[in-house]
Structures are given as structure tokens and as C-alpha cells.
Design a protein around this motif. Structure first.
Motif, PDB file in Angstrom:
ATOM      1  N   GLU A 132       0.803  -1.221   0.000  1.00 39.82           N
ATOM      2  CA  GLU A 132       0.000   0.000   0.000  1.00 39.82           C
ATOM      3  C   GLU A 132       0.837   1.273   0.000  1.00 39.82           C
ATOM      4  N   LYS A 133       1.978   1.254   0.663  1.00 40.12           N
ATOM      5  CA  LYS A 133       2.816   2.451   0.729  1.00 40.12           C
ATOM      6  C   LYS A 133       3.278   2.866  -0.663  1.00 40.12           C
ATOM      7  N   TRP A 134       3.714   1.907  -1.487  1.00 44.25           N
ATOM      8  CA  TRP A 134       4.148   2.233  -2.845  1.00 44.25           C
ATOM      9  C   TRP A 134       2.963   2.685  -3.690  1.00 44.25           C
ATOM     10  N   ASN A 135       1.811   2.075  -3.500  1.00 40.38           N
ATOM     11  CA  ASN A 135       0.632   2.499  -4.254  1.00 40.38           C
ATOM     12  C   ASN A 135       0.206   3.907  -3.867  1.00 40.38           C
ATOM     13  N   ARG A 136       0.337   4.233  -2.602  1.00 40.26           N
ATOM     14  CA  ARG A 136      -0.058   5.555  -2.120  1.00 40.26           C
ATOM     15  C   ARG A 136       0.905   6.637  -2.606  1.00 40.26           C
ATOM     16  N   THR A 137       2.189   6.300  -2.744  1.00 38.95           N
ATOM     17  CA  THR A 137       3.161   7.325  -3.095  1.00 38.95           C
ATOM     18  C   THR A 137       3.433   7.436  -4.590  1.00 38.95           C
ATOM     19  N   ALA A 138       3.102   6.411  -5.359  1.00 37.77           N
ATOM     20  CA  ALA A 138       3.268   6.511  -6.814  1.00 37.77           C
ATOM     21  C   ALA A 138       2.281   7.550  -7.329  1.00 37.77           C
ATOM     22  N   SER A 139       2.658   8.238  -8.386  1.00 35.08           N
ATOM     23  CA  SER A 139       1.776   9.309  -8.845  1.00 35.08           C
ATOM     24  C   SER A 139       1.748   9.396 -10.363  1.00 35.08           C
ATOM     25  N   SER A 140       0.724  10.027 -10.831  1.00 37.81           N
ATOM     26  CA  SER A 140       0.580  10.368 -12.236  1.00 37.81           C
ATOM     27  C   SER A 140      -0.172  11.687 -12.257  1.00 37.81           C
ATOM     28  N   ARG A 182      14.555   0.450  -0.618  1.00 36.42           N
ATOM     29  CA  ARG A 182      14.804   1.125  -1.897  1.00 36.42           C
ATOM     30  C   ARG A 182      14.310   0.271  -3.054  1.00 36.42           C
ATOM     31  N   GLN A 183      13.658   0.920  -3.993  1.00 32.53           N
ATOM     32  CA  GLN A 183      13.211   0.290  -5.233  1.00 32.53           C
ATOM     33  C   GLN A 183      13.614   1.196  -6.381  1.00 32.53           C
ATOM     34  N   ASN A 184      13.685   0.641  -7.565  1.00 35.10           N
ATOM     35  CA  ASN A 184      13.894   1.463  -8.757  1.00 35.10           C
ATOM     36  C   ASN A 184      12.632   2.293  -8.970  1.00 35.10           C
ATOM     37  N   VAL A 185      12.792   3.557  -9.219  1.00 38.93           N
ATOM     38  CA  VAL A 185      11.657   4.455  -9.448  1.00 38.93           C
ATOM     39  C   VAL A 185      11.890   5.191 -10.759  1.00 38.93           C
ATOM     40  N   ALA A 186      10.940   5.098 -11.667  1.00 39.87           N
ATOM     41  CA  ALA A 186      11.018   5.820 -12.936  1.00 39.87           C
ATOM     42  C   ALA A 186      10.281   7.144 -12.791  1.00 39.87           C
ATOM     43  N   VAL A 187      10.909   8.208 -13.207  1.00 40.43           N
ATOM     44  CA  VAL A 187      10.279   9.528 -13.228  1.00 40.43           C
ATOM     45  C   VAL A 187      10.309   9.999 -14.673  1.00 40.43           C
ATOM     46  N   HIS A 188       9.161  10.043 -15.301  1.00 38.12           N
ATOM     47  CA  HIS A 188       9.071  10.477 -16.691  1.00 38.12           C
ATOM     48  C   HIS A 188       8.344  11.812 -16.730  1.00 38.12           C
TER      49      HIS A 188
END
Length: 196
Positions: A132-140, A182-188
């Protein structure tokens, strides 16, 4: 930051075409994420034969996009690779003088955009498997601004500076052994003018 060049600016058509090959661009991206890897490791990630991956890695190396890295294992038969720079920069102004160069730049840009969108689509399909933490912090998000060309250039500089600061912090933390969570995070980001 290491002693590598920060952003290598690609200005020649041969290098652009070398990177704009679909498998090579995937290999380059995966190698940039891993920071160092062997052809065998990358072949497993892209589900291709090691011999094919080795061939394409050599092509990337011929154009100075990647380079040999210090071996990470005692197996001297394995060749380790790393990106030759911290990042890449490809600018329209370097490819607009000739129709074939402009067409190659457009085709490369479309390929890179498609691959980035594929990454995002994969996240959308797999987000249920993330906590849930990754889902909550991922954004678009999408923002529509009214800017001058100079203001857009300044926005781009500020955003890149912010991303570089986080990259340097994360590299320093990993070098200190702080890898937990830590996870790989893509920022486009895309910033371009449009007409309604």
C-alpha cells in the motif's frame, strides 16, 4: 556522483541510430538501472540469447554509450559492462539540419516514449502486487501551464536539478549500505507546447 560524464550529449546520427534500436535501448536502460551487469544477467532480463545480447552490447560500446566495468566476480570469462556516462541528452537542435537526421530523431523519440509508456502500463498492471505504501506514493499527474520558451527552459533546469539531487542522495545512501526499502523508481516528465 562518480567520475563519469554527467550527461553525454548525442550529436551524431550513427550513435543515435545505435541507441534507437529497440533491444539496445532496453539493454541500455536495464544497464543504467543495474549500474553494472554482464550480458548473461541482461539476457535474462530481456529474455534473449546471451550471444544476441553480447552483440548488441558491443554495438553500444562501439558508440561509447557503454564501457567495460571492473569484474564483480572471480569468473574471468564474464565481461562486465556499465554506462559510459551518468545520463544521455538528445536534443532536437542537433538533428534538424537534414531530413534524414530529423526523421531518425523523431523515430528515436517515439521509440523512447513508447518504451516509457510500456513501463508505466506495466506498473498499472502490477500495482496490486506492490504494498500500500508504494501504491499511495506513486503518482501520475498532468499540468497545463502558460509559459514562454524561456520559462519552460528554466522549469526543465529546475526539475533536472531536483532529480539529480535525489539521485546523488540515493547513490550515497546505497554506497553507505542503506539499501532497505529502496526500489527502482522511474520519473518520466514531458514538457512541450501544444495547440488546442
Amino acid at each position: 556522483m562518480t567520475g563519469k560524464e554527467r550527461d553525454r550529449r548525442i550529436t551524431d546520427l550513427g550513435t543515435l541510430k545505435a541507441l534507437a534500436h529497440p533491444l539496445r535501448s532496453r539493454l541500455y536502460r536495464n544497464l543504467a538501472v543495474a549500474r553494472v551487469a554482464t550480458a548473461s544477467q541482461l539476457a535474462e532480463q530481456v529474455d534473449e540469447a546471451v550471444s544476441l545480447v553480447s552483440y548488441h552490447l558491443r554495438k553500444l560500446a562501439e558508440h561509447g554509450l557503454i564501457e567495460a566495468a571492473e569484474p564483480r566476480s572471480a569468473d574471468g570469462r564474464e565481461r562486465w559492462w556499465q554506462p559510459a556516462s551518468e545520463g544521455l541528452s538528445i536534443r532536437d537542435e542537433d538533428f534538424r539540419d537534414a531530413p534524414d537526421e530529423a526523421a531518425a530523431h523523431t523515430a528515436a523519440s517515439k521509440l523512447f516514449a513508447d518504451q516509457r509508456m510500456d513501463m508505466y502500463r506495466r506498473w498499472l498492471e502490477e500495482r496490486g502486487s506492490w504494498d500500500e505504501k508504494w501504491n499511495r506514493t506513486a503518482s501520475s499527474s498532468e499540468s497545463t501551464l502558460r509559459l514562454t520558451a524561456d520559462e519552460l527552459a528554466e522549469l526543465d533546469r529546475e526539475m533536472l536539478a531536483l532529480l539529480r539531487r535525489y539521485d546523488e542522495q540515493s547513490r550515497a545512501a546505497e554506497a553507505a549500505g542503506e539499501t532497505e526499502g529502496r526500489q527502482n523508481v522511474a520519473v518520466h516528465t514531458y514538457a512541450f507546447p501544444f495547440r488546442v
